[in-house]
Design a protein around this motif. Structure first.
Motif, PDB file in Angstrom:
ATOM      1  N   ALA A 266      -9.937   9.844 -15.039  1.00  0.00           N
ATOM      2  CA  ALA A 266     -10.481   8.762 -15.125  1.00  0.00           C
ATOM      3  C   ALA A 266      -9.545   7.654 -15.160  1.00  0.00           C
TER       4      ALA A 266
ATOM      5  N   PHE B 195     -15.257   5.477 -16.388  1.00  0.00           N
ATOM      6  CA  PHE B 195     -15.221   6.497 -15.582  1.00  0.00           C
ATOM      7  C   PHE B 195     -15.352   7.856 -16.171  1.00  0.00           C
ATOM      8  N   ARG B 196     -14.522   7.834 -17.320  1.00  0.00           N
ATOM      9  CA  ARG B 196     -14.519   8.996 -18.016  1.00  0.00           C
ATOM     10  C   ARG B 196     -15.777   9.649 -18.476  1.00  0.00           C
TER      11      ARG B 196
END
Length: 117
Positions: free
Chosen positions: A20, A112-113
């Motif tokens: 990420a 994003f993670r």
């Protein structure tokens, strides 16, 4: 999803957090490159390339619904207003750009993670 597609190109040895962070770094870099692309021919060529061979990182950076671009611009406007709409020199602009990029990169890495877990 563009985040997963971009992360799939990275090493399998990386954790979701590391992937990420790297996708966020690449996307911020792509956004800044796009921001500097001012020649209409270069813009058209880049757009054509993206249509023929889409890059998920570019989609994250410059897509019409890009949260990254929106967040970057929000920070830029906030700083502009904070200095009472005064212009700044090139060096200050570059420093501000780097600071905003770091802030946006961290935020996007967290976002994003969540997509990669």
């Amino acid at each position: 999803m563009a985040v997963r597609a971009a992360a799939a190109k990275l090493s399998d040895n990386l954790s979701a957090s590391a992937k990420a962070a790297e996708v966020a770094r690449l996307a911020v870099s792509a956004y800044l490159k796009d921001e500097q692309r001012t020649d209409p021919f270069d813009q058209a060529l880049h757009e054509a390339q993206q249509r023929l061979d889409p890059d998920p990182v570019e989609a994250l950076a410059t897509g019409h619904d890009s949260a990254l671009a929106s967040d970057f611009l929000r920070h830029r406007v906030s700083r502009y207003r904070a200095r009472e709409c005064r212009q700044i020199g090139d060096r200050e602009w570059q420093r501000e750009t780097v600071a905003i990029a770091k802030t946006v990169e961290k935020k996007m890495a967290r976002r994003f993670r969540d997509y990669l877990k």
